[in-house]
Design a protein around this motif. Sequence first.
Motif, PDB file in Angstrom:
ATOM      1  N   ARG A  73     -11.291  15.260  15.001  1.00 36.31           N
ATOM      2  CA  ARG A  73     -11.521  15.207  14.095  1.00 36.31           C
ATOM      3  C   ARG A  73     -12.510  16.798  14.489  1.00 36.31           C
ATOM      4  O   ARG A  73     -12.928  17.641  15.255  1.00 36.31           O
ATOM      5  CB  ARG A  73     -12.193  14.344  13.524  1.00 36.31           C
ATOM      6  N   PRO A  74     -12.786  17.298  13.006  1.00 37.63           N
ATOM      7  CA  PRO A  74     -13.823  18.529  13.123  1.00 37.63           C
ATOM      8  C   PRO A  74     -15.308  18.272  13.453  1.00 37.63           C
ATOM      9  O   PRO A  74     -15.683  18.852  13.660  1.00 37.63           O
ATOM     10  CB  PRO A  74     -13.725  18.457  11.081  1.00 37.63           C
ATOM     11  N   GLY A  75     -15.654  17.507  13.437  1.00 42.05           N
ATOM     12  CA  GLY A  75     -16.941  16.471  13.754  1.00 42.05           C
ATOM     13  C   GLY A  75     -16.546  16.685  15.506  1.00 42.05           C
ATOM     14  O   GLY A  75     -17.926  16.079  15.807  1.00 42.05           O
ATOM     15  N   PHE A  76     -16.106  16.485  15.950  1.00 40.28           N
ATOM     16  CA  PHE A  76     -15.574  16.471  17.235  1.00 40.28           C
ATOM     17  C   PHE A  76     -16.487  17.218  18.144  1.00 40.28           C
ATOM     18  O   PHE A  76     -16.023  18.320  17.682  1.00 40.28           O
ATOM     19  CB  PHE A  76     -14.491  15.670  17.885  1.00 40.28           C
ATOM     20  N   HIS A  77     -17.547  17.281  19.290  1.00 41.45           N
ATOM     21  CA  HIS A  77     -17.682  17.836  19.664  1.00 41.45           C
ATOM     22  C   HIS A  77     -17.914  17.499  21.168  1.00 41.45           C
ATOM     23  O   HIS A  77     -17.524  16.251  21.639  1.00 41.45           O
ATOM     24  CB  HIS A  77     -18.786  18.452  19.369  1.00 41.45           C
TER      25      HIS A  77
ATOM     26  N   ALA B 142     -26.554   5.281   6.352  1.00 42.25           N
ATOM     27  CA  ALA B 142     -26.287   4.574   7.946  1.00 42.25           C
ATOM     28  C   ALA B 142     -25.933   4.661   8.698  1.00 42.25           C
ATOM     29  O   ALA B 142     -25.302   5.921   9.867  1.00 42.25           O
ATOM     30  CB  ALA B 142     -27.875   3.751   8.003  1.00 42.25           C
ATOM     31  N   ALA B 143     -25.226   4.548   8.515  1.00 37.57           N
ATOM     32  CA  ALA B 143     -23.865   3.529   8.952  1.00 37.57           C
ATOM     33  C   ALA B 143     -22.742   5.204   9.202  1.00 37.57           C
ATOM     34  O   ALA B 143     -21.641   5.105  10.139  1.00 37.57           O
ATOM     35  CB  ALA B 143     -22.724   2.577   8.382  1.00 37.57           C
TER      36      ALA B 143
ATOM     37  N   THR C 176     -21.353   6.836  12.857  1.00 34.44           N
ATOM     38  CA  THR C 176     -20.636   6.608  12.966  1.00 34.44           C
ATOM     39  C   THR C 176     -20.546   7.808  13.908  1.00 34.44           C
ATOM     40  O   THR C 176     -19.656   8.794  14.863  1.00 34.44           O
ATOM     41  CB  THR C 176     -19.749   6.014  12.125  1.00 34.44           C
ATOM     42  N   SER C 177     -20.734   9.011  12.877  1.00 35.03           N
ATOM     43  CA  SER C 177     -20.902  10.450  12.972  1.00 35.03           C
ATOM     44  C   SER C 177     -21.342  10.738  14.385  1.00 35.03           C
ATOM     45  O   SER C 177     -20.611  11.712  15.560  1.00 35.03           O
ATOM     46  CB  SER C 177     -21.409  11.455  11.823  1.00 35.03           C
TER      47      SER C 177
ATOM     48  N   HIS D 112     -14.551   2.917  13.318  1.00 36.07           N
ATOM     49  CA  HIS D 112     -15.680   1.997  13.672  1.00 36.07           C
ATOM     50  C   HIS D 112     -16.397   1.948  12.144  1.00 36.07           C
ATOM     51  O   HIS D 112     -17.500   0.828  12.550  1.00 36.07           O
ATOM     52  CB  HIS D 112     -16.117   3.181  14.886  1.00 36.07           C
ATOM     53  N   LEU D 113     -16.224   3.004  11.476  1.00 34.53           N
ATOM     54  CA  LEU D 113     -17.318   2.450  10.288  1.00 34.53           C
ATOM     55  C   LEU D 113     -16.910   1.789   9.524  1.00 34.53           C
ATOM     56  O   LEU D 113     -18.299   1.342   8.846  1.00 34.53           O
ATOM     57  CB  LEU D 113     -16.672   4.393   9.627  1.00 34.53           C
TER      58      LEU D 113
END
Length: 594
Positions: A219-223, A314-315, A319-320, A333-334
Amino acid sequence: MKVTLSALDTYESSFTPLVVIELAQDVKEETKEWLKNRIIAKKKDGDNNDDFLTMAECQFIIKHELENLRAKDEKMIPGYPQAKLYPGKSLLRRLLTSGIVIQVFPLHDNEALKKLEDTWYTRLALKYQPIDNIRGYFGETIALYFGFLEYFTFALIPMAVIGLPYYLFVWEDYDKYVIFASFNLIWSTVILEVWKRGCANMTYRWGTLVMKRQFEEPRPGFHGVLGVNSITGREEPLYPSYKRQLRIYLVSLPFVCLCLYFSLYVMMIYFDMEIWALGLHENSGSEWTSVLLYVPSIIYAIVIEIMNRLYRYAAEFLTSWENHRLESAYQNHLILKVLVFNFLNCFASLFYIAFVLKDMKLLRQSLATLLITSQILNQIVESLLPYWLQRKHGVRVKRKVQALKADIDTTLYEQVILEKEMGTYMGTFDDYLELFLQFGYVSLFSCVYPLAAAFAVLNNFTEVNSDALKMCRVFKRPFSEPSASIGVWQLAFETMSVISVVTNCALIGMSPQVNAVFPESKTDLILIVVAVEHALLALKFILAFAIPDKPRHIQVKLARLEFESLEALKQQQMKLAAENLKEESRVSGKEKET
């Protein structure tokens, strides 16, 4: 991004804009050039597939390519030394967080949208939705939501029809509610299993039924540290799973537990308000105090909606922050976090009233107030208010465009300016959550308030049109997403139906009529209630097993497709082996000649 008419007018007449990337007004030229070159570098040469791919599919491909632009050797974004980069970092995400890119969104196709609206919601009539047309314009994920909403609404009608006479004629006769509750339990199982079959029919027709998720891209937010995936051999960020687990169990889990405790604390304040209102009514007995009895439930319903929305933010942040590699894992998870909180927040007070206070009159009153108030609030917040704000903005944009008095066609300019200020559709999460909670209100306490299904049907008939309106006129066009099913929501609805078995059996076991049968031995009563509950659960699972998830003709077609694929692979392997053998024979013949 400051849009100019001259820039838009230089496009060729055959150019069809698909996606808009809005930049900040003061972005440096070297940054624009660098971003343009990185995007162009990803482009592959190919044939013109205008007739092969829908506009929604083309926009999805563009989104996929933009999200998979990742830093390689760059240490920073050109022109912005403070915007640091490291190998594997998502460029689009970094540009968004740095404020260089404001937003990325696909444009509506006004002609196709008008045709869709004419067949969808502009004419108020009882008719089936054009699901295939919705899929062609918005993609499979949104089409599946509207398909499920329509199916669930029609599935509620038998419950509403049967529940109405129970409400009118046998209100306090709990022994007759055994039949109604038993029908409810069978109904909840059958409709979910039949939906699986209908869903399989749709997704097979769309070509997404056998989507493979095991090779899903990050996913794009994965680092993480840029490395090579040992399975695919592709270069992508790598992040140790133990770090993610530590974040989940040491931070996310305690936070969720703290929120659940706070929800219970608010619930006890609500009961204090109920006691105060009841005491005031008993002392005065006037008409306005009888109306005041409903005020605590209405206030509590509004507080529940506010708490649910605050917790959702908040969730999402937590999760991010957990840094899940796959979008499917992130969503699971979300959804788990939000469902646990929403279930407790919405239903804890009802369970407390039913099994601690044992006040059936208050349970009916609270259930009716929570259901109706939440439905009204959702309609206002999700559709009516955004639509009114969007209409006001549209009028301002039209005046602004008319004031330009340009000689060129300003249609595209007006469309971009209008759509970029629209709200962003955040996905089907909230829509499914609303249906999930509605399903809980209908199924958990059906033997106490059988009229819940009728209110749900009335709400959903308006929900279909209001959701269609917000998709077409209130929010930006969302990027399409392929889907094979409604995903983890299917499991969530099935879990709710299992809980409803236990709840309804317990409520019937607590009724005065059933207790009168066992005046001396409460142990026998408990054993019989547990036995009936287990028998109903067994029936439920037998029905789920007996009804195949896929219709027979779909199973045959999938088996034939797999057989043909294996045959084609076998033929290819045989052809390759024959060519190798021929080549070896040719080489061997040359060696003999020499």
